[in-house]
Scaffold this motif. Sequence first.
Motif, mmCIF file in Angstrom:
data_model
loop_
_atom_site.group_PDB
_atom_site.id
_atom_site.type_symbol
_atom_site.label_atom_id
_atom_site.label_comp_id
_atom_site.label_asym_id
_atom_site.label_seq_id
_atom_site.Cartn_x
_atom_site.Cartn_y
_atom_site.Cartn_z
ATOM 1 N N SER A 111 0.835 -1.209 0.000
ATOM 2 C CA SER A 111 0.000 0.000 0.000
ATOM 3 C C SER A 111 0.868 1.257 0.000
ATOM 4 C CB SER A 111 -0.959 0.000 1.196
ATOM 5 O OG SER A 111 -0.253 0.154 2.411
ATOM 6 N N GLN A 112 1.989 1.205 0.704
ATOM 7 C CA GLN A 112 2.929 2.333 0.715
ATOM 8 C C GLN A 112 3.488 2.570 -0.693
ATOM 9 O OE1 GLN A 112 4.360 3.717 3.912
ATOM 10 N NE2 GLN A 112 5.151 5.333 2.609
ATOM 11 N N MET A 113 3.894 1.496 -1.361
ATOM 12 C CA MET A 113 4.484 1.624 -2.699
ATOM 13 C C MET A 113 3.461 2.094 -3.724
ATOM 14 S SD MET A 113 7.116 -1.593 -2.952
ATOM 15 C CE MET A 113 5.993 -2.817 -2.321
ATOM 16 N N ILE A 114 2.269 1.504 -3.709
ATOM 17 C CA ILE A 114 1.233 1.888 -4.678
ATOM 18 C C ILE A 114 0.841 3.350 -4.470
ATOM 19 C CG2 ILE A 114 -1.146 1.476 -5.444
ATOM 20 C CD1 ILE A 114 0.844 -0.658 -6.368
ATOM 21 N N GLY A 115 0.717 3.757 -3.222
ATOM 22 C CA GLY A 115 0.402 5.161 -2.931
ATOM 23 C C GLY A 115 1.456 6.099 -3.498
ATOM 24 N N ALA A 116 2.726 5.756 -3.290
ATOM 25 C CA ALA A 116 3.813 6.591 -3.802
ATOM 26 C C ALA A 116 3.798 6.633 -5.333
ATOM 27 C CB ALA A 116 5.155 6.071 -3.298
ATOM 28 N N LEU A 117 3.535 5.486 -5.961
ATOM 29 C CA LEU A 117 3.520 5.441 -7.421
ATOM 30 C C LEU A 117 2.334 6.212 -8.004
ATOM 31 C CD1 LEU A 117 4.694 1.776 -7.888
ATOM 32 C CD2 LEU A 117 5.978 3.849 -8.460
ATOM 33 N N ILE A 118 1.203 6.190 -7.329
ATOM 34 C CA ILE A 118 0.049 6.983 -7.784
ATOM 35 C C ILE A 118 0.359 8.471 -7.652
ATOM 36 C CG2 ILE A 118 -2.335 7.612 -7.231
ATOM 37 C CD1 ILE A 118 -2.814 4.579 -6.746
ATOM 38 N N PHE A 119 0.956 8.865 -6.522
ATOM 39 C CA PHE A 119 1.349 10.270 -6.351
ATOM 40 C C PHE A 119 2.355 10.673 -7.430
ATOM 41 C CE2 PHE A 119 -1.015 10.702 -2.689
ATOM 42 C CZ PHE A 119 -0.773 11.888 -2.010
ATOM 43 N N HIS B 147 3.072 9.066 -10.570
ATOM 44 C CA HIS B 147 2.745 8.902 -11.990
ATOM 45 C C HIS B 147 1.328 9.324 -12.385
ATOM 46 C CE1 HIS B 147 6.495 6.929 -12.939
ATOM 47 N NE2 HIS B 147 6.332 6.106 -11.923
ATOM 48 N N VAL B 148 0.394 9.328 -11.442
ATOM 49 C CA VAL B 148 -0.990 9.676 -11.775
ATOM 50 C C VAL B 148 -1.286 11.115 -11.370
ATOM 51 C CG1 VAL B 148 -3.427 9.096 -11.443
ATOM 52 C CG2 VAL B 148 -1.717 7.267 -11.554
ATOM 53 N N LEU B 149 -1.081 11.427 -10.094
ATOM 54 C CA LEU B 149 -1.347 12.782 -9.613
ATOM 55 C C LEU B 149 -0.191 13.731 -9.924
ATOM 56 C CD1 LEU B 149 -2.901 11.863 -6.143
ATOM 57 C CD2 LEU B 149 -4.090 12.373 -8.287
ATOM 58 N N ARG B 150 0.994 13.174 -10.107
ATOM 59 C CA ARG B 150 2.211 13.937 -10.416
ATOM 60 C C ARG B 150 2.469 15.046 -9.386
ATOM 61 N NH1 ARG B 150 -0.017 13.093 -15.713
ATOM 62 N NH2 ARG B 150 1.255 11.567 -16.810
ATOM 63 N N VAL B 151 2.421 14.635 -8.115
ATOM 64 C CA VAL B 151 2.663 15.567 -7.011
ATOM 65 C C VAL B 151 4.162 15.844 -6.933
ATOM 66 C CG1 VAL B 151 2.495 15.881 -4.510
ATOM 67 C CG2 VAL B 151 0.633 14.755 -5.753
ATOM 68 N N GLU B 152 4.523 17.121 -6.927
ATOM 69 C CA GLU B 152 5.933 17.523 -6.834
ATOM 70 C C GLU B 152 6.322 17.737 -5.376
ATOM 71 O OE1 GLU B 152 8.060 17.427 -9.109
ATOM 72 O OE2 GLU B 152 6.846 17.384 -10.916
ATOM 73 N N PRO B 153 7.560 17.425 -5.036
ATOM 74 C CA PRO B 153 8.680 17.031 -5.887
ATOM 75 C C PRO B 153 8.762 15.517 -6.144
ATOM 76 C CG PRO B 153 9.504 17.402 -3.686
ATOM 77 C CD PRO B 153 8.021 17.716 -3.662
ATOM 78 N N LEU B 154 7.834 14.740 -5.585
ATOM 79 C CA LEU B 154 7.886 13.283 -5.732
ATOM 80 C C LEU B 154 7.881 12.859 -7.206
ATOM 81 C CD1 LEU B 154 7.931 10.735 -3.919
ATOM 82 C CD2 LEU B 154 5.463 10.616 -4.215
ATOM 83 N N ALA B 155 7.155 13.587 -8.027
ATOM 84 C CA ALA B 155 7.047 13.226 -9.445
ATOM 85 C C ALA B 155 8.360 13.416 -10.202
ATOM 86 C CB ALA B 155 5.940 14.042 -10.106
ATOM 87 N N SER B 156 9.213 14.295 -9.728
ATOM 88 C CA SER B 156 10.414 14.652 -10.488
ATOM 89 C C SER B 156 11.714 14.046 -9.972
ATOM 90 C CB SER B 156 10.583 16.173 -10.512
ATOM 91 O OG SER B 156 9.495 16.751 -11.196
ATOM 92 N N ILE B 157 11.723 13.509 -8.769
ATOM 93 C CA ILE B 157 12.985 12.958 -8.269
ATOM 94 C C ILE B 157 13.342 11.700 -9.059
ATOM 95 C CG2 ILE B 157 12.705 13.940 -5.963
ATOM 96 C CD1 ILE B 157 11.933 11.144 -4.951
ATOM 97 N N SER B 158 14.600 11.345 -9.042
ATOM 98 C CA SER B 158 15.058 10.163 -9.780
ATOM 99 C C SER B 158 14.563 8.889 -9.092
ATOM 100 C CB SER B 158 16.586 10.141 -9.858
ATOM 101 O OG SER B 158 17.123 9.836 -8.577
ATOM 102 N N ASP B 159 14.586 7.806 -9.839
ATOM 103 C CA ASP B 159 14.207 6.519 -9.260
ATOM 104 C C ASP B 159 15.088 6.180 -8.072
ATOM 105 O OD1 ASP B 159 12.277 6.301 -11.197
ATOM 106 O OD2 ASP B 159 13.232 4.661 -12.282
ATOM 107 N N GLU B 160 16.384 6.429 -8.186
ATOM 108 C CA GLU B 160 17.305 6.104 -7.081
ATOM 109 C C GLU B 160 17.005 6.935 -5.844
ATOM 110 O OE1 GLU B 160 19.464 3.559 -6.594
ATOM 111 O OE2 GLU B 160 18.577 2.867 -8.473
#
Length: 196
Positions: free
Chosen positions: A156-164, A166-179
């Motif tokens: 649930s933690q991972m899916i929530g982060a991925l929705i934020f 890739h779907v909602l594109r909440v910054e800065p989470l949407a722009s940081i690198s995968d690493e």
Amino acid sequence: MSAGAPRRLGRRPGQSETREQILAAARTLFAEKGYEGATVRGIAREAGVDPALVHHYFDTKERLFIATMRFPADPSKILPQILEGPREEVGRRILREIMRAWADPESRAPVIAMLRSAMTHERAADMMREFISSAILHRVAGSLGVPPLRVEAAASQMIGALIFRHVLRVEPLASISDEELIDLLGPVIQRYIDGP
């Protein structure tokens, strides 16, 4: 063929046509009966083919479901990669594999569509829950020897982060690198796995 003659089962002309016929039958039965309720025999009957032909094209019901739903990753292939290596880095490896599956917009589109459907349609939610529970979460929990609740909380933690991201594109989470995201969330996922 006469009107009263039984429909002939087995290999049909045209491999891609037969494969698509099986996929169409699987979509129908998964939608009607859910992941657990649909059987390979039932899908074969719906497609008018022998069950061996379903296994020929898709090997298992799980792989048929993945193909039907255009799921971006095969859990049976990802799990060995997650388990390989030091246990204290399993959280990072889980995140890396999930993020790899979500990296391509075309690959993640069907998953996002399924999640949206699951939020508004009970049958879609049942089907997703059954598949994710039996094919992914319980398998990971069993392989790691941890209670399913911990793996569900991590998911649930991972899916929530991925929705934020890739779907909602909440910054800065949407722009940081995968690493950067793996560095941020890897220890959190590891705590779920290791427990208090």
